[in-house]
Design an enzyme around this catalytic site. Structure first.
Site, PDB file in Angstrom:
ATOM      1  N   GLU A   1      -4.352  -9.119  -1.076  1.00  0.00           N
ATOM      2  CA  GLU A   1      -4.847  -8.956   0.304  1.00  0.00           C
ATOM      3  C   GLU A   1      -6.350  -8.698   0.319  1.00  0.00           C
ATOM      4  O   GLU A   1      -6.871  -7.915  -0.472  1.00  0.00           O
ATOM      5  CB  GLU A   1      -4.126  -7.798   1.016  1.00  0.00           C
ATOM      6  CG  GLU A   1      -4.421  -7.745   2.507  1.00  0.00           C
ATOM      7  CD  GLU A   1      -3.728  -6.571   3.203  1.00  0.00           C
ATOM      8  OE1 GLU A   1      -2.501  -6.427   3.027  1.00  0.00           O
ATOM      9  OE2 GLU A   1      -4.415  -5.801   3.903  1.00  0.00           O
TER      10      GLU A   1
ATOM     11  N   GLU B   1       0.796  -1.236   0.000  1.00  0.00           N
ATOM     12  CA  GLU B   1       0.000   0.000   0.000  1.00  0.00           C
ATOM     13  C   GLU B   1       0.825   1.281   0.000  1.00  0.00           C
ATOM     14  O   GLU B   1       0.818   2.038   0.975  1.00  0.00           O
ATOM     15  CB  GLU B   1      -1.006  -0.034   1.165  1.00  0.00           C
ATOM     16  CG  GLU B   1      -1.964  -1.211   1.021  1.00  0.00           C
ATOM     17  CD  GLU B   1      -3.116  -1.255   2.013  1.00  0.00           C
ATOM     18  OE1 GLU B   1      -3.152  -0.425   2.946  1.00  0.00           O
ATOM     19  OE2 GLU B   1      -3.987  -2.134   1.859  1.00  0.00           O
TER      20      GLU B   1
END
Length: 521
Positions: A364, A259
């Site tokens: 994820e 991220e």
């Protein structure tokens, strides 16, 4: 005595065999915690399992059903018909429409997952690992491994916390790796019939390499791509691969960092490292790509993004249209958060059509992450449906694999040092030495158990508008797998037409997930 006659013994054996075959798997020991469905409880000696799946001969099909009503991979079998059953809804397999091939499904061996698994007795630990990785389990083949700490750790650390150590002389794995994650990964590998595809992701660089001198919050690498900080950060990845290789664990892929958009957010609450797509492009082209290529792990894939799909296709355009970066990259990694805000076709579809030579991979996903619906919900079928919906949507938009987040958590949804508690398909109750398999575990199983590596998605057309969500695949051995989600509150009758074999009559109960599979020769 008549009983001792060979014929009687044979008869008893036949009866016994038939009974074992027809039950096939152990039944779920269900427990209800007041949500819309149940969990299945497992201990060191007992756990429900679908067993190893062999399909019936040509002319028959197998079905596996999980539902809000409590079915868990319930096995059925039936005849393929030569003629239509006359059902209103027909799903037609279109084998000549060929799309992407499957890489695999799995979950993440975070510090928290390892802590929870190891909180059980040796026998129960083995049972849990078998459920995920063994032939009688659900066939996980992918394990994401955080490089050093993330929010699902009990402390903040990296592998090179000595300031100014640009040559990484003091690089060392943590006790979390050597005492917990590595032994568990080795055990998972030993249980798996095929080599596991390990995937590495780093959350943050060491603080001294960063603009904010901290592992958390808004911050990126000091200097610029090509500079010493960026080169050191690339070497950190190589050192990680080398250290794990000493334990006989090699990595299929690594991501450019978890991220990157999080590290661009002011006061971000846990470990993050900010990159813009331009910075990521140049770091891969000038530092990470060349370092990996020159290392003893040149075949390890590089996946960019490792963030939410709403950043696509822009992120991919910036990075992949650059030939210097693109030559080192194999795929684009996506997270599932906020998927509802951006249509799959606009993000995943567009990215695939622009850059078909790069694969899309889900790295994820977890339930219970949003403030409105937080933490663990024991027995939530709604969350199982969220998983199945997202996986089907991703598969129907060229994604080649889908990775859940923590393999196991405790009842609070931790440990997590910043209290960012979420849900997991397996919840460990250490003081009773048991674990619960959530409905999401079975959602994963409907895909991971049946879609072997190399399975190719094919077309499927519907004869009319329907609430069913479907995805179809032809496996390497030619057998067909069709996965069907019914999120509606009524049963839906349908038939499947596979031009190669005939008509398959079926029905999807309210709030259910079905996997149908059959041989074509």
């Amino acid at each position: 005595m008549a009983l001792s006659s060979p014929a009687a013994v044979l008869l008893a054996l036949v009866v016994f065999t038939v009974v074992t075959l027809s039950t096939g798997s152990n039944k779920c020991v269900s427990r209800n915690f007041g949500h819309d469905s149940v969990v299945c409880e497992c201990n060191s000696t007992y756990c429900d399992s679908v067993g190893s799946v062999t399909l019936p001969p040509l002319g028959q099909f197998s079905s596996y059903l999980s539902s809000m009503a409590g079915s868990r991979l319930e096995k059925g079998q039936g005849q393929v018909h030569a003629n239509s059953t006359g059902a209103g809804l027909r799903l037609t397999i279109v084998p000549y429409q060929k799309y992407q091939r499957i890489r695999g499904f799995g979950g993440a061996m975070t510090d928290a997952a390892a802590i929870n698994i190891l909180s059980l007795s040796a026998g129960t630990q083995d049972q849990l690992l078998r459920q995920y990785f063994s032939t009688e389990g659900i066939g996980y083949s992918v394990v994401r491994v955080p490089m050093a700490s993330c929010d699902f750790s009990t402390r903040l650390y990296t592998y090179a916390d000595t300031p100014g150590d640009y040559s990484l002389d003091n690089f060392t794995l943590a006790p979390e790796d050597t005492n917990m994650k590595i032994p568990l990964l080795q055990r998972a590998q030993a249980l798996s019939p095929r080599p596991l595809s390990l995937l590495a992701s780093a959350w943050s660089a060491p603080a001294w390499l960063k603009t904010n001198d901290a592992l958390i919050g808004k911050g990126s690498l000091k200097g610029r791509p090509g500079g010493k900080e960026h080169k050191t950060w690339a070497q950190y990845y190589i050192r990680f691969l080398e250290e794990y290789a000493k334990h006989n664990l090699s990595f299929w892929a690594l991501t450019t960092g978890n991220e990157p958009s999080a590290g661009e957010m002011t006061n971000y609450s846990f470990q993050a490292l900010g990159f813009t797509p331009e910075e990521q492009r140049d770091w891969v082209a000038m530092d990470l790509g060349p370092a990996l290529h020159a290392s003893s792990h040149p075949r390890t894939h590089i996946l960019i993004l490792d963030d939410n799909r709403l950043l696509l296709p822009h992120w991919a355009k910036v990075v992949l249209s650059d030939v210097h970066a693109g030559r080192y990259i194999h795929g684009v990694a996506v997270h599932w958060y906020m998927d509802s805000f951006v249509p799959a076709e606009l993000s995943l579809g567009t990215t695939h059509h622009l850059y078909p030579e790069y694969y899309l991979f889900g790295t994820e996903a977890c339930a219970g992450w949003s403030p409105a619906d937080r933490g663990v919900k024991l027995g939530s079928w709604q969350r199982a449906e969220q998983y199945a919906h997202d996986i089907i949507q991703d598969l129907n938009h060229y994604v080649v694999g889908w990775t859940d987040w923590n393999l196991a958590l405790d009842q609070t949804g931790g440990p997590n040092w910043v209290k960012n508690f979420v849900d997991s398909p397996v919840i460990v109750i250490a003081d009773r030495d048991v674990f619960y398999k959530q409905p999401t575990f079975y959602s994963m199983a409907h895909f991971s158990k049946f879609l072997w590596e190399g399975s190719q998605r094919v077309g499927v057309s519907t004869s009319q508008e329907t609430a069913l969500e479907v995805s179809a695949f032809i496996r390497p051995d030619g057998s067909v797998v069709l996965i069907i989600l019914n999120k509606s509150s009524s049963v839906i009758q349908f038939e499947v037409w596979d031009p190669v074999v005939g008509f398959i009559p079926s029905a999807a109960p309210a709030h259910s997930l079905i996997t149908l599979a059959w041989n074509t020769h």
